[in-house]
Design a protein around this motif. Sequence first.
Motif, mmCIF file in Angstrom:
data_model
loop_
_atom_site.group_PDB
_atom_site.id
_atom_site.type_symbol
_atom_site.label_atom_id
_atom_site.label_comp_id
_atom_site.label_asym_id
_atom_site.label_seq_id
_atom_site.Cartn_x
_atom_site.Cartn_y
_atom_site.Cartn_z
ATOM 1 N N VAL A 250 22.757 72.751 -31.844
ATOM 2 C CA VAL A 250 22.404 74.157 -31.388
ATOM 3 C C VAL A 250 22.705 75.399 -32.066
ATOM 4 C CG1 VAL A 250 22.829 75.573 -29.322
ATOM 5 C CG2 VAL A 250 22.457 73.171 -29.042
ATOM 6 N N ILE B 156 26.039 76.372 -32.125
ATOM 7 C CA ILE B 156 27.143 77.027 -31.608
ATOM 8 C C ILE B 156 28.579 76.391 -31.840
ATOM 9 C CG2 ILE B 156 25.856 78.022 -30.003
ATOM 10 C CD1 ILE B 156 26.894 75.813 -27.868
ATOM 11 N N TYR C 55 30.419 74.941 -26.176
ATOM 12 C CA TYR C 55 29.595 73.977 -25.508
ATOM 13 C C TYR C 55 30.423 73.110 -24.404
ATOM 14 C CZ TYR C 55 27.224 69.975 -23.727
ATOM 15 O OH TYR C 55 26.531 69.245 -23.181
ATOM 16 N N SER D 144 24.386 80.575 -20.209
ATOM 17 C CA SER D 144 24.401 80.599 -21.811
ATOM 18 C C SER D 144 23.083 80.965 -22.206
ATOM 19 C CB SER D 144 24.824 79.149 -22.183
ATOM 20 O OG SER D 144 24.411 79.193 -23.635
ATOM 21 N N TYR E 160 21.881 79.664 -24.659
ATOM 22 C CA TYR E 160 21.281 78.745 -25.490
ATOM 23 C C TYR E 160 20.806 77.516 -24.599
ATOM 24 C CZ TYR E 160 23.475 80.891 -29.390
ATOM 25 O OH TYR E 160 23.968 81.911 -30.320
ATOM 26 N N THR F 123 17.854 76.849 -22.885
ATOM 27 C CA THR F 123 16.608 76.692 -23.266
ATOM 28 C C THR F 123 16.774 75.702 -24.910
ATOM 29 O OG1 THR F 123 15.749 78.280 -22.292
ATOM 30 C CG2 THR F 123 14.416 77.320 -23.716
ATOM 31 N N GLN F 124 17.340 76.023 -25.588
ATOM 32 C CA GLN F 124 17.474 75.366 -26.950
ATOM 33 C C GLN F 124 18.009 74.001 -26.566
ATOM 34 O OE1 GLN F 124 18.895 77.533 -29.875
ATOM 35 N NE2 GLN F 124 19.305 76.292 -31.363
ATOM 36 N N ILE F 125 19.144 73.920 -25.932
ATOM 37 C CA ILE F 125 19.886 72.421 -25.362
ATOM 38 C C ILE F 125 19.067 71.673 -24.897
ATOM 39 C CG2 ILE F 125 21.767 71.774 -24.206
ATOM 40 C CD1 ILE F 125 23.396 74.275 -24.537
ATOM 41 N N ARG G 36 14.302 76.032 -36.178
ATOM 42 C CA ARG G 36 15.333 74.789 -36.501
ATOM 43 C C ARG G 36 14.888 73.986 -37.916
ATOM 44 N NH1 ARG G 36 19.948 75.730 -34.319
ATOM 45 N NH2 ARG G 36 20.435 73.310 -34.359
ATOM 46 N N ASP H 26 20.332 75.061 -37.728
ATOM 47 C CA ASP H 26 19.861 76.445 -37.980
ATOM 48 C C ASP H 26 20.066 76.650 -39.491
ATOM 49 O OD1 ASP H 26 20.527 79.305 -38.507
ATOM 50 O OD2 ASP H 26 20.303 79.446 -36.322
#
Length: 231
Positions: A27, A29, A34, A45, A47, A49-51, A96, A128
């Motif tokens: 992710v 982070i 997390y 968070s 994040y 949606t990304q997770i 990504r 990333d």
Amino acid sequence: MTTTLGQRLKESRLKAGFTQARLAEAVGIKQASYQALESGKNTKSAYLTQIAKILNVDANWLATGEKPSDIDLKVQKLLENSTSPLLNDLHNNEGRVWVDVVNIRFSCGTGESIEFHFNEVLEQVSFDPRFFKRHHVKAENVVIVHATGDSMEPYIMAQDLFAIDKTDTTVKDGCIYAVYFEGEAMLKQIFKEEGGTLVLHSLNPKYSDKRVTSTNGKNFKVIGRQFWRAG
């Protein structure tokens, strides 16, 4: 039964086969950030949606616990199957970079004709783009490998993931490299000695150092420099 965000994260992560460290790295982070989500210390968070995408679950369900309606699922399926260039770009190009997790294989001939193969892909991990800049490597030169054995514990444990730059094969004193020696691929810290001798050092003290000399090092090869690992 109502579940918490932490419970949904843990359930989804385990089903996807991720450790907390690997998921946090994917992710972009810190692992502590997390862990705070999964433990319930944090309940929001940016994040999520990304997770959800990495874990292949519905983002709304992950955030709220509410299952998508049939209409939502139909719309999502239409978007996923759309041939629109714009939609495909949004779906596939989210910043990504995916890196192969491989098995290293080698083939030996006479003399120094040792070739390494990275074409047995086990899975992929996303990063990333800043990850590669931070480590001063190019994404196309990176492969990830599962560690075997305990010779590099506690720095690298068995089944940890580690990344190598397969173009960085010039030994720098004290760095860790994936190498081929004495008929096997291994991960060792390498020290240089006078006269060109290389010392292959295991961090686990129960393993003795190996020395590569002009006598026994005819088929010694450096596969690449290790620069990242995750448990």
